[in-house]
Motif scaffolding. Structure first.
Motif, PDB file in Angstrom:
ATOM      1  N   ASN A  71      71.788 -54.233 -93.320  1.00 28.19           N
ATOM      2  CA  ASN A  71      71.136 -55.541 -93.407  1.00 28.19           C
ATOM      3  C   ASN A  71      69.795 -55.549 -92.685  1.00 28.19           C
ATOM      4  O   ASN A  71      68.807 -56.117 -93.184  1.00 28.19           O
ATOM      5  CB  ASN A  71      72.049 -56.614 -92.806  1.00 28.19           C
ATOM      6  N   GLN A  72      69.757 -54.937 -91.511  1.00 32.00           N
ATOM      7  CA  GLN A  72      68.504 -54.888 -90.758  1.00 32.00           C
ATOM      8  C   GLN A  72      67.440 -54.077 -91.494  1.00 32.00           C
ATOM      9  O   GLN A  72      66.269 -54.455 -91.526  1.00 32.00           O
ATOM     10  CB  GLN A  72      68.763 -54.273 -89.376  1.00 32.00           C
ATOM     11  N   ILE A  73      67.864 -52.978 -92.106  1.00 36.44           N
ATOM     12  CA  ILE A  73      66.935 -52.152 -92.881  1.00 36.44           C
ATOM     13  C   ILE A  73      66.425 -52.920 -94.101  1.00 36.44           C
ATOM     14  O   ILE A  73      65.222 -52.896 -94.419  1.00 36.44           O
ATOM     15  CB  ILE A  73      67.624 -50.853 -93.338  1.00 36.44           C
ATOM     16  N   ALA A  74      67.323 -53.615 -94.794  1.00 34.52           N
ATOM     17  CA  ALA A  74      66.926 -54.365 -95.995  1.00 34.52           C
ATOM     18  C   ALA A  74      65.892 -55.426 -95.660  1.00 34.52           C
ATOM     19  O   ALA A  74      64.897 -55.601 -96.391  1.00 34.52           O
ATOM     20  CB  ALA A  74      68.153 -55.002 -96.642  1.00 34.52           C
ATOM     21  N   GLY A 163      70.406 -49.926 -97.390  1.00 34.10           N
ATOM     22  CA  GLY A 163      69.432 -50.955 -97.034  1.00 34.10           C
ATOM     23  C   GLY A 163      68.125 -50.799 -97.794  1.00 34.10           C
ATOM     24  O   GLY A 163      67.457 -51.789 -98.117  1.00 34.10           O
ATOM     25  N   MET A 164      67.781 -49.552 -98.094  1.00 41.11           N
ATOM     26  CA  MET A 164      66.579 -49.276 -98.887  1.00 41.11           C
ATOM     27  C   MET A 164      66.849 -49.374-100.389  1.00 41.11           C
ATOM     28  O   MET A 164      65.975 -49.099-101.195  1.00 41.11           O
ATOM     29  CB  MET A 164      66.055 -47.870 -98.557  1.00 41.11           C
ATOM     30  N   ARG A 165      68.082 -49.731-100.742  1.00 37.82           N
ATOM     31  CA  ARG A 165      68.522 -49.887-102.134  1.00 37.82           C
ATOM     32  C   ARG A 165      68.395 -48.584-102.927  1.00 37.82           C
ATOM     33  O   ARG A 165      68.042 -48.570-104.094  1.00 37.82           O
ATOM     34  CB  ARG A 165      67.753 -51.015-102.820  1.00 37.82           C
ATOM     35  N   ALA A 226      61.067 -39.246-101.796  1.00 40.20           N
ATOM     36  CA  ALA A 226      59.707 -39.559-101.366  1.00 40.20           C
ATOM     37  C   ALA A 226      59.621 -40.892-100.637  1.00 40.20           C
ATOM     38  O   ALA A 226      58.771 -41.070 -99.750  1.00 40.20           O
ATOM     39  CB  ALA A 226      58.766 -39.553-102.571  1.00 40.20           C
ATOM     40  N   GLU A 227      60.485 -41.838-100.990  1.00 40.67           N
ATOM     41  CA  GLU A 227      60.438 -43.155-100.354  1.00 40.67           C
ATOM     42  C   GLU A 227      61.184 -43.175 -99.024  1.00 40.67           C
ATOM     43  O   GLU A 227      60.778 -43.856 -98.079  1.00 40.67           O
ATOM     44  CB  GLU A 227      61.044 -44.205-101.292  1.00 40.67           C
ATOM     45  N   LEU A 228      62.272 -42.413 -98.938  1.00 42.14           N
ATOM     46  CA  LEU A 228      63.090 -42.426 -97.735  1.00 42.14           C
ATOM     47  C   LEU A 228      62.588 -41.488 -96.649  1.00 42.14           C
ATOM     48  O   LEU A 228      62.679 -41.799 -95.454  1.00 42.14           O
ATOM     49  CB  LEU A 228      64.542 -42.053 -98.082  1.00 42.14           C
ATOM     50  N   ALA A 229      62.071 -40.339 -97.046  1.00 42.98           N
ATOM     51  CA  ALA A 229      61.716 -39.294 -96.080  1.00 42.98           C
ATOM     52  C   ALA A 229      60.769 -39.767 -94.970  1.00 42.98           C
ATOM     53  O   ALA A 229      60.999 -39.475 -93.794  1.00 42.98           O
ATOM     54  CB  ALA A 229      61.119 -38.094 -96.813  1.00 42.98           C
ATOM     55  N   PRO A 230      59.695 -40.509 -95.285  1.00 46.92           N
ATOM     56  CA  PRO A 230      58.781 -40.918 -94.203  1.00 46.92           C
ATOM     57  C   PRO A 230      59.415 -41.869 -93.193  1.00 46.92           C
ATOM     58  O   PRO A 230      58.886 -42.030 -92.082  1.00 46.92           O
ATOM     59  CB  PRO A 230      57.642 -41.621 -94.964  1.00 46.92           C
ATOM     60  N   ARG A 310      67.732 -59.306 -97.787  1.00 43.43           N
ATOM     61  CA  ARG A 310      66.430 -59.111 -98.431  1.00 43.43           C
ATOM     62  C   ARG A 310      65.814 -60.442 -98.863  1.00 43.43           C
ATOM     63  O   ARG A 310      64.632 -60.706 -98.597  1.00 43.43           O
ATOM     64  CB  ARG A 310      66.600 -58.182 -99.634  1.00 43.43           C
ATOM     65  N   GLU A 311      66.602 -61.283 -99.522  1.00 41.56           N
ATOM     66  CA  GLU A 311      66.070 -62.560-100.013  1.00 41.56           C
ATOM     67  C   GLU A 311      65.631 -63.463 -98.856  1.00 41.56           C
ATOM     68  O   GLU A 311      64.597 -64.142 -98.951  1.00 41.56           O
ATOM     69  CB  GLU A 311      67.122 -63.272-100.870  1.00 41.56           C
ATOM     70  N   LEU A 312      66.381 -63.477 -97.790  1.00 44.96           N
ATOM     71  CA  LEU A 312      66.003 -64.317 -96.649  1.00 44.96           C
ATOM     72  C   LEU A 312      64.743 -63.789 -95.976  1.00 44.96           C
ATOM     73  O   LEU A 312      63.926 -64.564 -95.490  1.00 44.96           O
ATOM     74  CB  LEU A 312      67.151 -64.388 -95.640  1.00 44.96           C
TER      75      LEU A 312
END
Length: 464
Positions: A71-74, A163-165, A226-230, A310-312
């Protein structure tokens, strides 16, 4: 409204489907261990079962400590997507900080849990268990203890990917782990390929090894994304104490909720056992069916929880409200299909568990299935309710409400139905139904009330 429902359903399914399948694969993983123990003999099954119960209790509570990470990551990722170019770096660093803190929490919980597992193993002899069973269980606990650390590391990175979907790799890794676990079990039990013959202990060593390999596989998969690695940082030494404290503050009530729920169902098992072996066998069989179907609720709950966060974070309070309705509608559809099968084909459903058992056990289990056809609606709804509140960062309310539903309502109702009313095992399950229904209503009402309170102060929605 139809457009909103369709969009919410797609967003929910994107996360829920791989999560549900992953949960079901994990059930297959633990079932493999149980089958292997049974092949070794009754004493080994008893000892291994005792060790697994202790390990699972500590593992489940450890998982609870890092569950809020997704949740915190999202929320942080949503803020990063809408940040200005100047603040983009800080938003990404927030995500990295949460990842580091989650791994720090997982490390602390893993070490503490492993030490506690060994200490519990040393105390098993004081519980009146058979000496030979205790010796075997203690040795297996020693083999399982090291696996708790990579298990919780895996869970921390799992929450990061969810969290990163981007949870798709979870399913492939979990399915692969089933085959690896079965192979290692066989090799280490029988000592093939020049390895020592470890017997029951080999199952513990195999389980710990599979947890380590699963963690490494998920880490490598994330590093190749590519999106998660950094955003993936393993530098636990740089974890921010305040972030660690926030995750622990959110995680402790979740861990307590998981522990409370496990204790509630364990106590009802003891109650069922008081009515004889047939009642206990029926209770165990139906409880296992509920556990399997419950994995659907877990996947839906987690997906809904992440989407609410995410929506909040994007200021879309009304969309967060729609997520509740979508999740409950999806759950109701699945539970209706399962319930119809329970009612119309009870013999087929129970055959894998009670095909060679007594007619009395089969008769009891058939009646329990009738109750379960309704109970599972509330079981799924209360799990979704806990996840929705977690999306609001409200884990304390979820814990308090489950205490009321399970222990203040469910347990007395189960005792009343089983003993004074003379309904035996069916009375226990009617009590379970009452407790779960109470919990579901209170949790969902709390979520709706909290969202209504936020509506008045919600920021303007982010631009599309």
């Amino acid at each position: 409204m139809p457009t909103t429902l369709l969009r919410d359903s797609r967003a929910l399914a994107t996360l829920a489907v791989p999560l549900v399948l992953t949960q079901l694969a994990q059930v297959a993983l633990t079932t493999t261990d149980t089958v292997m123990m049974g092949l070794l003999g009754t004493r080994e099954l008893a000892a291994g079962g005792l060790a697994i119960v202790i390990f699972n209790q500590l593992r489940t509570m450890g998982v609870g400590l890092v569950t809020s990470v997704g949740n915190q990551i999202a929320a942080a990722a949503a803020r990063a997507e809408n940040a200005t170019e100047a603040s983009q770096g800080k938003a990404s660093e927030d995500v990295r900080g949460i990842v580091r803190a989650s791994l720090a929490v997982a490390t602390l919980a893993g070490v503490a849990g492993a030490v506690l597992m060994i200490l519990v193993g040393r105390c098993l002899g004081l519980l009146g268990q058979d000496a030979a069973v205790v010796d075997s269980a203690r040795t297996m606990l020693f083999a399982l203890a090291p696996g708790l650390l990579p298990c919780l590391w895996f869970q921390a990175i799992r929450q990061f990917t969810v969290g990163m979907r981007r949870p798709q790799a979870l399913l492939q890794i979990t399915v692969a782990s089933i085959a690896v676990n079965a192979g290692l079990n066989w090799v280490l039990i029988h000592g093939t390929w020049g390895l020592p013959k470890l017997g029951l202990t080999g199952i513990g060593v195999a389980t710990s090894t599979v947890y380590l390999l699963s963690f490494l596989a998920l880490y490598v998969s994330a590093r190749r994304d590519a999106e998660l690695a950094p955003l993936l940082s393993l530098n636990v030494a740089k974890a921010d104490p305040a972030t660690v404290g926030r995750l622990v503050g959110l995680g402790v009530p979740i861990a307590a909720t998981y522990g409370s729920e496990a204790g509630f169902f364990s106590l009802t098992t003891l109650m069922a056992g008081s009515f004889g072996p047939a009642a206990l066998a029926a209770h165990t069989a139906v409880n296992q069916l509920v556990y399997i179907v419950f994995q659907v609720a877990v996947g839906l709950s987690h997906a809904a929880s992440i989407n609410v966060s995410r929506e909040l974070a994007l200021g879309r309070v009304d969309d967060a409200r729609h997520i509740k309705n979508t999740a409950l509608a999806c759950a109701a559809a699945v539970m209706t299909v399962v319930g119809v099968v329970y009612v119309t084909l009870p013999g087929l459903v129970l055959a894998p568990f009670l095909d060679s058992g007594s007619d009395r056990a089969l008769d009891i289990a058939t009646h329990l299935l009738m109750v379960t056809a309704f109970l599972q609606f509330f079981d799924c709804a209360q799990n979704i309710g806990v996840g929705l509140l977690r999306g609001l960062d409200d884990t304390r309310s979820g814990f308090r409400i489950t205490l009321i539903g399970y222990w203040a309502v469910g347990l007395p109702a189960a005792c009343l139905g089983a003993f004074p009313l003379g309904l035996d095992t069916v009375g226990i399950w009617l009590g379970l139904l009452t407790g779960l229904a109470t919990t579901a209503v209170l949790l969902l009402r709390r979520y709706s009330t909290s969202l209504t309170a936020r509506t008045a102060v919600a920021p303007a929605p982010a631009p599309a």
